[in-house]
Design an enzyme around this catalytic site. Structure first.
Site, PDB file in Angstrom:
ATOM      1  N   SER A  57      33.591  35.619  55.282  1.00 12.60           N
ATOM      2  CA  SER A  57      33.412  36.911  55.935  1.00 12.60           C
ATOM      3  C   SER A  57      33.932  36.899  57.367  1.00 12.60           C
ATOM      4  O   SER A  57      34.085  35.853  57.998  1.00 12.60           O
ATOM      5  CB  SER A  57      31.932  37.302  55.937  1.00 12.60           C
ATOM      6  OG  SER A  57      31.411  37.312  54.628  1.00 12.60           O
TER       7      SER A  57
HETATM    8  N1  SAH Z   1      28.767  33.109  52.765  1.00 15.18           N
HETATM    9  C1  SAH Z   1      30.157  32.855  52.471  1.00 15.18           C
HETATM   10  C2  SAH Z   1      30.884  34.120  52.028  1.00 15.18           C
HETATM   11  C3  SAH Z   1      31.161  34.036  50.574  1.00 15.18           C
HETATM   12  S1  SAH Z   1      31.854  35.442  49.768  1.00 15.18           S
HETATM   13  C4  SAH Z   1      30.848  32.165  53.626  1.00 15.18           C
HETATM   14  O1  SAH Z   1      30.220  31.951  54.676  1.00 15.18           O
HETATM   15  O2  SAH Z   1      32.008  31.775  53.473  1.00 15.18           O
HETATM   16  C5  SAH Z   1      30.635  35.666  48.496  1.00 15.18           C
HETATM   17  C6  SAH Z   1      30.459  34.531  47.522  1.00 15.18           C
HETATM   18  O3  SAH Z   1      29.467  34.932  46.586  1.00 15.18           O
HETATM   19  C7  SAH Z   1      31.689  34.167  46.707  1.00 15.18           C
HETATM   20  O4  SAH Z   1      31.992  32.819  46.907  1.00 15.18           O
HETATM   21  C8  SAH Z   1      31.247  34.423  45.248  1.00 15.18           C
HETATM   22  O5  SAH Z   1      31.773  33.490  44.327  1.00 15.18           O
HETATM   23  C9  SAH Z   1      29.750  34.302  45.363  1.00 15.18           C
HETATM   24  N2  SAH Z   1      28.947  34.941  44.301  1.00 15.18           N
HETATM   25  C10 SAH Z   1      29.133  36.137  43.695  1.00 15.18           C
HETATM   26  N3  SAH Z   1      28.168  36.371  42.785  1.00 15.18           N
HETATM   27  C11 SAH Z   1      27.327  35.289  42.820  1.00 15.18           C
HETATM   28  C12 SAH Z   1      26.131  34.931  42.130  1.00 15.18           C
HETATM   29  N4  SAH Z   1      25.585  35.721  41.213  1.00 15.18           N
HETATM   30  N5  SAH Z   1      25.541  33.750  42.432  1.00 15.18           N
HETATM   31  C13 SAH Z   1      26.087  32.933  43.368  1.00 15.18           C
HETATM   32  N6  SAH Z   1      27.210  33.211  44.049  1.00 15.18           N
HETATM   33  C14 SAH Z   1      27.823  34.382  43.794  1.00 15.18           C
END
Ligand code: SAH
Length: 212
Positions: A57
């Site tokens: 993000s």
């Molecule tokens: N917090 C992260 C941002 C990740 S983007 C950072 O600091 O880089 C959101 C993430 O959520 C993605 O990697 C995606 O694969 C994950 N995601 C989506 N649905 C999910 C679920 N049901 N359980 C776990 N992860 C999930």
């Protein structure tokens, strides 16, 4: 833009307010969590691709969500969506030795990347779990705070169940664009205390997420 410039910008704009978050930003460097080819852009204020169609993000969004979460020393925090591991790393630094962060990621390669990034950053109190975080992670419940970094259709009841009384949830809610929703678990039940936005997150997939 460098780290100090980014910090000044976020303070000037009113996004970065707390001393603890500022310290965490200096200690848990975003450049360690972005793919090699984006190193030069690590402190630009926009999201970056991390593979598998997912993103780390935008710094302003991560800081705003952390401010809204109001994490503190010694807390146990659940994150849904580990991605690069940066948000979890910042929270790990803030909760300190006596606290811990559990972060759930559904994509194996990203869970492995997050693990590697956090190790390199020297963060030891973050546990990465591979699985569907849309139903939370009951093994480590209850949590003081729950933060979701993917767009949810609504706040799943499992998250509320796994939250301590007095605890707080921060999550982007909505399909194409999202409102940032802050809710608290009180004696009477779960209550939305604040909403703002708009944001654009990758979708939460899974049992309580959007269909793929
Ligand atoms: N917090 C992260 C941002 C990740 S983007 C950072 O600091 O880089 C959101 C993430 O959520 C993605 O990697 C995606 O694969 C994950 N995601 C989506 N649905 C999910 C679920 N049901 N359980 C776990 N992860 C999930």
């Amino acid at each position: 833009m460098g780290l100090e410039e980014l910090i000044s910008k976020m303070k000037r704009e009113g996004t970065l307010r707390s001393r603890e978050i500022e310290e965490a930003l200096r200690r848990v460097k975003r450049e360690w969590f972005v793919p090699e080819r984006y190193k030069k852009e690590a402190y630009a204020d926009y999201p970056l691709h991390i593979g598998e169609g997912q993103t780390i993000s935008q710094p302003t969004t991560v800081v705003r969500m952390t401010e809204l979460l109001n994490p503190g020393k010694g807390m146990k925090i659940l994150e849904i969506g580990a991605g690069s591991g940066w948000q979890a790393g910042l929270l790990g630094h803030i909760v300190g030795r006596k606290g811990m962060v559990v972060t759930v990621e559904r994509i194996r390669s990203l869970a492995e990347m997050a693990r590697k990034n956090l190790e390199r950053a020297g963060i030891r109190n973050v546990r990465i779990v591979e699985g569907d975080g849309s139903i939370g992670y009951s093994d480590e419940a209850p949590y003081d705070r729950i933060i979701c970094t993917a767009a949810a259709p609504e706040i799943p009841e499992e998250w509320v169940e796994q939250l301590k009384e007095g605890g707080r949830i921060v999550a982007p809610v909505g399909r194409d664009i999202q409102r940032m929703v802050v809710g608290e678990k009180k004696k009477g039940g779960f209550e939305i205390i604040h909403e703002e936005g708009w944001y654009r997150f990758v979708p939460l997939i899974g049992k309580r997420g959007f269909p793929r």
